[in-house]
Design a protein around this motif. Sequence first.
Motif, PDB file in Angstrom:
ATOM      1  N   GLU A 120       0.239  -1.356   0.257  1.00 12.51           N
ATOM      2  CA  GLU A 120       0.204  -0.029   0.205  1.00 12.51           C
ATOM      3  C   GLU A 120       0.660   1.117  -0.166  1.00 12.51           C
ATOM      4  O   GLU A 120       1.044   1.927  -1.225  1.00 12.51           O
ATOM      5  N   ALA A 121       2.240   1.480   0.470  1.00 12.58           N
ATOM      6  CA  ALA A 121       2.731   2.123   1.001  1.00 12.58           C
ATOM      7  C   ALA A 121       3.246   2.719  -0.476  1.00 12.58           C
ATOM      8  O   ALA A 121       3.935   3.910  -0.304  1.00 12.58           O
ATOM      9  N   GLY A 122       4.019   1.908  -0.855  1.00 12.60           N
ATOM     10  CA  GLY A 122       4.334   1.278  -2.471  1.00 12.60           C
ATOM     11  C   GLY A 122       3.434   2.324  -3.619  1.00 12.60           C
ATOM     12  O   GLY A 122       3.890   2.935  -4.329  1.00 12.60           O
ATOM     13  N   ALA A 123       2.186   1.085  -3.590  1.00 11.31           N
ATOM     14  CA  ALA A 123       1.462   2.607  -4.408  1.00 11.31           C
ATOM     15  C   ALA A 123       1.231   3.646  -4.063  1.00 11.31           C
ATOM     16  O   ALA A 123       0.986   4.495  -5.081  1.00 11.31           O
ATOM     17  N   ALA A 124       0.827   4.547  -2.859  1.00 10.81           N
ATOM     18  CA  ALA A 124       0.942   5.613  -2.479  1.00 10.81           C
ATOM     19  C   ALA A 124       2.180   6.486  -3.379  1.00 10.81           C
ATOM     20  O   ALA A 124       2.098   7.603  -3.153  1.00 10.81           O
ATOM     21  N   GLN A 125       3.653   6.074  -2.927  1.00  7.76           N
ATOM     22  CA  GLN A 125       4.251   6.487  -3.451  1.00  7.76           C
ATOM     23  C   GLN A 125       4.041   6.815  -4.848  1.00  7.76           C
ATOM     24  O   GLN A 125       4.347   8.067  -5.529  1.00  7.76           O
ATOM     25  N   ALA A 126       3.763   6.073  -5.598  1.00 11.35           N
ATOM     26  CA  ALA A 126       3.520   6.297  -7.312  1.00 11.35           C
ATOM     27  C   ALA A 126       2.768   6.718  -6.867  1.00 11.35           C
ATOM     28  O   ALA A 126       2.679   7.563  -7.998  1.00 11.35           O
ATOM     29  N   VAL A 127       1.253   7.543  -6.581  1.00 15.36           N
ATOM     30  CA  VAL A 127       0.470   8.397  -6.984  1.00 15.36           C
ATOM     31  C   VAL A 127       1.076   9.441  -6.285  1.00 15.36           C
ATOM     32  O   VAL A 127       0.413   9.984  -7.868  1.00 15.36           O
ATOM     33  N   GLU A 128       2.198   9.411  -5.490  1.00 12.98           N
ATOM     34  CA  GLU A 128       2.443  11.482  -5.004  1.00 12.98           C
ATOM     35  C   GLU A 128       2.997  11.218  -6.556  1.00 12.98           C
ATOM     36  O   GLU A 128       3.016  12.758  -6.911  1.00 12.98           O
ATOM     37  N   ALA A 129       4.099  10.568  -6.693  1.00  9.42           N
ATOM     38  CA  ALA A 129       4.851  10.678  -7.656  1.00  9.42           C
ATOM     39  C   ALA A 129       4.793  11.331  -9.115  1.00  9.42           C
ATOM     40  O   ALA A 129       4.991  12.545  -9.681  1.00  9.42           O
ATOM     41  N   ALA A 171      -2.856  10.018 -16.444  1.00 10.11           N
ATOM     42  CA  ALA A 171      -2.524   8.564 -16.769  1.00 10.11           C
ATOM     43  C   ALA A 171      -2.011   7.653 -16.262  1.00 10.11           C
ATOM     44  O   ALA A 171      -2.780   7.212 -15.560  1.00 10.11           O
ATOM     45  N   ALA A 172      -0.579   8.521 -15.428  1.00  6.48           N
ATOM     46  CA  ALA A 172      -0.191   7.474 -15.063  1.00  6.48           C
ATOM     47  C   ALA A 172      -0.575   7.319 -13.591  1.00  6.48           C
ATOM     48  O   ALA A 172      -0.151   6.602 -12.916  1.00  6.48           O
ATOM     49  N   THR A 173      -1.186   8.771 -12.682  1.00  2.00           N
ATOM     50  CA  THR A 173      -1.824   8.741 -11.260  1.00  2.00           C
ATOM     51  C   THR A 173      -2.745   7.860 -11.396  1.00  2.00           C
ATOM     52  O   THR A 173      -3.013   7.615 -10.377  1.00  2.00           O
ATOM     53  N   HIS A 174      -3.627   7.934 -12.742  1.00  2.00           N
ATOM     54  CA  HIS A 174      -5.205   6.411 -12.558  1.00  2.00           C
ATOM     55  C   HIS A 174      -4.370   5.599 -12.038  1.00  2.00           C
ATOM     56  O   HIS A 174      -5.368   5.431 -11.867  1.00  2.00           O
ATOM     57  N   ARG A 175      -3.374   5.275 -13.441  1.00  2.00           N
ATOM     58  CA  ARG A 175      -3.277   3.675 -13.190  1.00  2.00           C
ATOM     59  C   ARG A 175      -2.311   3.327 -11.575  1.00  2.00           C
ATOM     60  O   ARG A 175      -3.421   3.048 -10.722  1.00  2.00           O
ATOM     61  N   ALA A 176      -1.488   4.531 -10.260  1.00  2.00           N
ATOM     62  CA  ALA A 176      -1.532   3.856  -9.131  1.00  2.00           C
ATOM     63  C   ALA A 176      -2.577   4.328  -8.530  1.00  2.00           C
ATOM     64  O   ALA A 176      -2.678   3.330  -8.529  1.00  2.00           O
ATOM     65  N   PHE A 177      -3.562   5.245  -8.618  1.00  2.00           N
ATOM     66  CA  PHE A 177      -4.536   5.312  -7.894  1.00  2.00           C
ATOM     67  C   PHE A 177      -6.051   4.448  -8.158  1.00  2.00           C
ATOM     68  O   PHE A 177      -5.823   3.836  -6.587  1.00  2.00           O
ATOM     69  N   LEU A 178      -5.753   3.034  -9.194  1.00  2.00           N
ATOM     70  CA  LEU A 178      -6.866   2.280  -8.845  1.00  2.00           C
ATOM     71  C   LEU A 178      -5.752   0.680  -8.122  1.00  2.00           C
ATOM     72  O   LEU A 178      -6.636   0.160  -7.404  1.00  2.00           O
TER      73      LEU A 178
END
Length: 611
Positions: free
Chosen positions: A515-524, A532-539
């Motif tokens: 979960e933490a790794g996914a959250a970091q991907a959303v923030e980056a 588009a990248a935010t949407h993928r990471a958010f999903l």
Amino acid sequence: MSAPVLRSRRLRRAAATLALAAALSAALAAGALAGSLTALVDRTRIEQGETFSLILRLNGPDAGGAPDLSALEKDFTILDRRQQTRTVVTNGAMQNSVDWVVTLVPKRTGKIGIPAFRIGSERSDPLQINVVKPSAASEKKAVQPLYVEMTAGNTNAFVQSDIPITVRVFDSVGLRGGSLTDPTAEGATFTPTGEQRGFAKTINGRRYLVIEQDYLMRPQRSGTIEVAPVTLNARLPVTGRNPMVSQGMQDFMNGNGFDPSILDGLLDAARPTQIRSNPLTIDVRARPAEAQQGWFLPARKVTLTDSWKPALKEARVGEALSRTLRLAALGATENQLPPLPVTPVDGVRQYEEASKTRQDQTPNGSTAVLEKTVSVVPTRTGTVTLPEISVKWWNTATSKEETVTLPAETFTVLPGANGETGEAPPAVAAGAAGSAAPAAGEAAPPAPQESAPPEIAGLLQRLRDLPPASLALAAAVAVAVIGGVVLMLRRRRAATPFAPAGAPSAGLPAGAGDEAGAAQAVEAAARQGDAAATHRAFLVWQRLAAGGGPRTAGLQAAADTLTRQLYSTVHAGWDGRAFLTAFRAERALRAPARPRRGAPIGPLYPQPPRG
């Protein structure tokens, strides 16, 4: 967080959940209610003297009564008729059907039509069968009480193509049991297809029970391939005295008024035997020199068509259209069908579903069919042209390479339901991604209105097309589902505590690295302004985070704005910093929980990053 805000958020979530549950349950109920009458036969090619089965299947509510079969008596002899009921559960919906099974014998050879039937308001499609004279091999072997026959549907095929092989056991003695070996050949593989079929056939006055099994032979090389005979290991009934009963026992039973035949059912009065079929010789042709490039599709006829739902004249910005491509090849098999390409086009986003293949049996022969569904989402108004699709194939009748082409499709896209055109205003587009968030104390602008997601919009359109009777019962089912959802929400509300307003982040528990790794991907991705990248990471984050989707109205509004940006509404730029603010507030309010994995993302959404 104040109590009114919590209640408002809960009401919004409950309303959204109830609306989706009602729509889905109504669609399931409508599918269960849809009535239809289907006619089908177990074979379309029949030799004279053989029986075949005609099945009339009524799905949905029973309209009462039985079909009128009198129209069959002109060309067929009706040997038997029976009725049976079935209940099938599909996607949670129960569907009942009634089958009328009719055993028929054709009165003549040639192509014979089976008329349409009507039960209540439902009507079946007409069918056609082809009745041929018995093969010379069958006529010759008909003097034998038991024999095995093996035939090939195509003895001059191309390498890697599927060749239909049929094995038949002709029994006029009444087998007590047995087993049949599969065909074998060096340089080819064999795969059984379908279930064994049984029917009756009269040859030269002798009545046989025929047991039939189909196979697909796939040659692995060109040249001559010899298929070895198959072997039937059978147990034949014993005529005369039962060898399992001694002569003394039979005399004793006869002298005391007992019939010794009563022991036949208790003792195995059968003798073993072994019977071999004929061999086959298959000539396999190499790929023609004129068709060495690209996919090789040998067939007698190929068609390529498409259909749209809804119609193209109803194309609007942000609303999904469903395009179904259909490739049909007469005389080919499923594995020979090439994939159908989908070319990216300006003005639409296209999302491919998995292709489906099947083998249809028609009066003209076996036809391989490939169907591919593509969801087409217009992203702007104006004219859009989808390029033509071409498939090369080898005409086995003329020995020439040909091309079947689906012409280019041009259509006009209208504004969306809320007037969206997909064109970003120039003054707003420049630098919009870096626009500042509202200042402290300043009221945030209201979330923009957006149309329903494409898949929900399509579902609602299908519900609007239902007849009144089906819609009424579907609504009743929806009410029942809504009641269950309300009860579930009340229990969850009573059991799930919410963090008080202003509570600091409690941090992530041990083992929550995913979960933490996914959250970091959303923030980056959000810091870079990549929607588009935010949407993928958010999903991905939603699937891994405890509790699923957004709990706060702020993140819900931010997610809606992100979806709006991606799915072709007004392109006014996207504010990654505003999304980050809502995302961080959401994580701060979440209680520690172990991450969970959810269902895979649907085909209309971008796939999560790999690696």
